[in-house]
Design an enzyme around this catalytic site. Structure first.
Site, PDB file in Angstrom:
ATOM      1  N   ASP A 376       0.840  -1.200   0.000  1.00  0.00           N
ATOM      2  CA  ASP A 376       0.000   0.000   0.000  1.00  0.00           C
ATOM      3  C   ASP A 376       0.877   1.253   0.000  1.00  0.00           C
ATOM      4  O   ASP A 376       2.093   1.188   0.183  1.00  0.00           O
ATOM      5  CB  ASP A 376      -0.899  -0.042   1.241  1.00  0.00           C
ATOM      6  CG  ASP A 376      -2.188   0.747   1.073  1.00  0.00           C
ATOM      7  OD1 ASP A 376      -2.265   1.595   0.164  1.00  0.00           O
ATOM      8  OD2 ASP A 376      -3.123   0.505   1.862  1.00  0.00           O
ATOM      9  N   GLU A 379       2.873   5.132  -3.884  1.00  0.00           N
ATOM     10  CA  GLU A 379       3.223   6.233  -4.798  1.00  0.00           C
ATOM     11  C   GLU A 379       4.622   6.813  -4.528  1.00  0.00           C
ATOM     12  O   GLU A 379       5.293   7.134  -5.515  1.00  0.00           O
ATOM     13  CB  GLU A 379       2.166   7.350  -4.703  1.00  0.00           C
ATOM     14  CG  GLU A 379       0.763   6.915  -5.022  1.00  0.00           C
ATOM     15  CD  GLU A 379       0.090   6.185  -3.854  1.00  0.00           C
ATOM     16  OE1 GLU A 379      -0.802   5.382  -4.106  1.00  0.00           O
ATOM     17  OE2 GLU A 379       0.496   6.410  -2.694  1.00  0.00           O
ATOM     18  N   ASP A 446      -7.762   4.971  -3.200  1.00  0.00           N
ATOM     19  CA  ASP A 446      -8.815   5.324  -2.250  1.00  0.00           C
ATOM     20  C   ASP A 446      -9.873   6.206  -2.910  1.00  0.00           C
ATOM     21  O   ASP A 446     -10.009   7.406  -2.619  1.00  0.00           O
ATOM     22  CB  ASP A 446      -8.205   6.033  -1.044  1.00  0.00           C
ATOM     23  CG  ASP A 446      -7.300   5.114  -0.245  1.00  0.00           C
ATOM     24  OD1 ASP A 446      -7.332   3.896  -0.487  1.00  0.00           O
ATOM     25  OD2 ASP A 446      -6.554   5.616   0.611  1.00  0.00           O
TER      26      ASP A 446
END
Length: 664
Positions: A376, A379, A446
């Site tokens: 997760d 980025e 998200d």
């Protein structure tokens, strides 16, 4: 005196300090590199080595390189022209051309503006065609399929993945081979690529008669996915968040009791004491081994979340900081994400940092037989995206920033491979070119629980497939904002669930409302568990519909496995734009809410609130069978298709996959 020279498989032009080289690089493809001064840098951020033989001819002012069906001409004639490159297909049609000097305008197609310290801000400009349509470029939160006229940021954010490769309706593919933060404008007058900080210009271009041919050639030079493991083909259960062992086992036991197959059970974030500890909290998960063993006895593989954040209070922070394994902050307070504490990110571009984190995960999860990881925040998700304030081992984030998610995936993939694991699959929240070859399954971040976000995800999945990422999924129902008691949300969830059954991976997830606070053993507040998000959490009617689509997914297991094999061998997307399969039908190039699941299934989700029908286009070149009724239709027509809440429009191409008739 000629400005041109020839080397093994390349054409080179030198003038005014610039060195420009065009090389054969793969089938029907060329790579272009330019530096404004100094030696040529031939290192590669994403392109794999190729053995290619090109044909080169040189004149006094014009030179040409030919590789299969593509050719490039460098023309050094003209007032204020610093050598213009024009690309042609095998019919000698211009597919792409740099702008020329513009006479008195003194324009530069390859414009390097120096920064203090020796690097450059780069702008590369090409002529634009009003007839062109452009697709791909990764994942952006919009429902625009044709990117012509769009401005695109070349940077990663939560739910945004920059993969700078596009497929053109003019029959070519273009890859901006530069991981720098930047942007691109697909304008009406020009196409302009920009890198905020770089040392060189570097791009790759290919030609093909079909999108499938272009995709195969692109995936050959950036890599292809491994074969999808068997447990990637079925249904995945997930929510924010199963916070302790008891919750996990209660839910798994109920799915088993109901005889509903679950391939992967996901344990989300903050199952650890602090970010950066990379282990179970022993207070909440007292016996992970028995938990994993029980789930595996039900046919469920366990996946655990791994965040790249390291809390200042983590048991590993001091060692990682001392060894230089963390992303550096250039100025200001050394906090890169403020979330349940002050956090910095481990530096995934540093091989030693990758090895350190993998070893921690192997020690703390691998000993229980856990082999699936949810990478997760990949980025990474800086609290403020001030890219110029951070530095990686690979260089400044301005210059190398888009590499991070791929290197995060690479660290786990290489560790798993070295450990003898061959069926590697890790869920990752971002990607760059080449992520696919490291077993990365990308999901769309998200996103919110709205119909607009739902429509955005269909386009996101299609663009990612064209960008070389065949393993893609989304949070079924969206991540933020879904109240499980809200009838409108329940309807959205069902429509999204139907779509999810025809995604490369089918995964239920979400931060469901209402939420209740949770506390650690010492009374410290921690992340909540969220409302229930199992298929029985939404009432009997919705349970029956969702169970039906899980079973449809099971029926398609053999077919989905075939699609994954195609992705592994040829790079073909699993979820395909209509024009990918029917490029000769002009109508298909503008369809952004229906798609092909492989070559045989046309999927048209219901994407508007309270809708019970929609328009569906059946392309030329096939006979189409309604999977619900068995009725057949000739291609080349629009239909108004009814679809009550328990079903969706699904059509079989030339009666293939006929086992689905009457099941949807």
């Amino acid at each position: 005196m000629s400005f041109f020279s020839i080397g093994e498989n390349y054409l080179e032009y030198r003038n005014g300090g610039e060195t420009l080289r065009i090389m054969g690089w793969g089938v029907n493809s060329l790579r272009v590199i330019s530096v404004p001064s100094g030696p040529l840098d031939l290192t590669s951020s994403a392109l794999l080595p190729q053995s290619t033989k090109a044909t080169i001819t040189v004149g006094e002012e014009i030179a040409q390189i030919v590789n299969g069906n593509i050719s490039a001409v460098i023309d050094s004639r003209g007032w204020n022209s610093a050598a213009v490159i024009t690309f042609f297909n095998d019919k000698q049609e211009v597919i792409l051309k740099e702008i020329d000097g513009g006479g008195a305008l003194i324009r530069k197609a390859r414009h390097f503006k120096p920064h203090i310290g020796g690097d450059f801000r780069l702008k590369a400009t090409f002529e634009a065609s009003s007839e062109e349509k452009i697709y791909g470029m990764g994942q952006y939160q919009q429902d625009i399929l044709d990117l012509k006229g769009c401005n695109i940021e070349l940077a990663h954010r939560n739910s945004q993945a920059s993969i700078p490769f596009y497929v053109s309706s003019l029959g070519y593919g273009f890859f901006w081979h530069n991981p720098a933060i930047g942007s691109v404008s697909f304008g009406k007058n020009t196409t302009e690529w920009r890198a905020d900080s770089t040392k060189r210009l570097d791009y790759w271009i290919t030609v093909g008669d079909t999108p499938a041919m272009i995709e195969e050639q692109y995936s050959a030079v950036t890599g292809r996915s491994p074969m999808m493991p068997e447990y990637g083909l079925g249904f995945w259960q997930c929510k924010l968040r199963y916070y302790n062992q008891e919750q996990v086992l209660d839910v798994a036991r109920e799915y088993h009791r109901l005889q509903i197959p679950v391939d992967v059970f996901v344990i989300d974030y903050y199952h650890w004491p602090r970010c950066g500890d990379f282990r179970f909290d022993e207070y909440l998960f007292p016996d992970p081994q028995s938990m994993v063993d029980e789930l595996r006895s039900y046919g469920m593989e366990v996946m655990v979340s791994v965040w790249p954040q390291v809390d200042w209070r983590s048991e590993n922070f001091e060692e990682m900081y001392r060894k230089g394994l963390l992303v550096q902050t250039e100025h200001g307070l050394n906090v890169q994400m403020s979330f349940q504490g002050n956090n910095v990110f481990f530096d995934a571009t540093n091989p030693k940092a990758r090895e350190y984190v993998w070893q921690k995960c192997q020690e703390n999860y691998g000993k229980y037989g856990i082999k699936l990881f949810w990478l997760d925040e990949a980025e990474p998700e800086f609290s403020t995206y001030d890219y110029d304030n951070y530095r990686y081992y690979a260089g400044s984030v301005l210059q190398q920033g888009n590499l991070y998610p791929r290197e995060f995936a690479k660290g786990f993939y290489e560790g798993q491979q070295a450990n003898g694991q061959r069926d590697v699959l890790n869920l990752v929240r971002c990607a760059w070119a080449g992520s696919q070859r490291f077993g990365a399954l990308i999901w769309s971040g998200d996103i919110h629980s709205t119909y607009q976000d739902f429509r955005n995800q269909i386009v996101a999945g299609l663009q990612m497939g064209l960008s070389g990422i065949p393993w893609w999924t989304t949070d079924i129902g969206g991540f933020h904002g879904g109240n499980i008691h809200d009838k409108d949300f329940q309807e959205l969830l069902i429509r999204w669930f139907q779509f999810g059954a025809f995604c490369p991976v089918m995964r239920l997830h979400g931060n469901r409302l209402p939420r209740e606070p949770l506390y650690k053993a010492g009374g410290e507040v921690t992340e909540g568990t969220g409302a229930s998000n199992e298929i029985w959490s939404y009432g009997e009617e919705n349970y029956s519909i969702m169970k039906k689509f899980i079973m449809i997914r099971e029926l398609m297991r053999y077919y989905t496995r075939e699609l994954m094999e195609q992705a592994h061998i040829t790079g073909a997307p699993v979820m395909r734009t209509m024009f990918y399969e029917f490029p000769e039908d002009n109508e298909t190039w503008d369809l952004n809410s229906q798609y092909m699941y492989g070559s045989d299934l046309l999927v048209a989700p219901i994407v508007k609130a309270h809708a019970t029908s929609r328009q569906v286009y059946l392309p030329h070149g096939a006979v189409w069978t309604d999977a619900r009724t068995g009725e057949t239709f000739n291609g080349g027509q629009w239909l108004e298709v009814l679809a009550s809440i328990e079903t969706l429009p699904l059509f079989l191409r030339d009666q293939k996959q006929s086992y689905l008739i009457g099941k949807v």
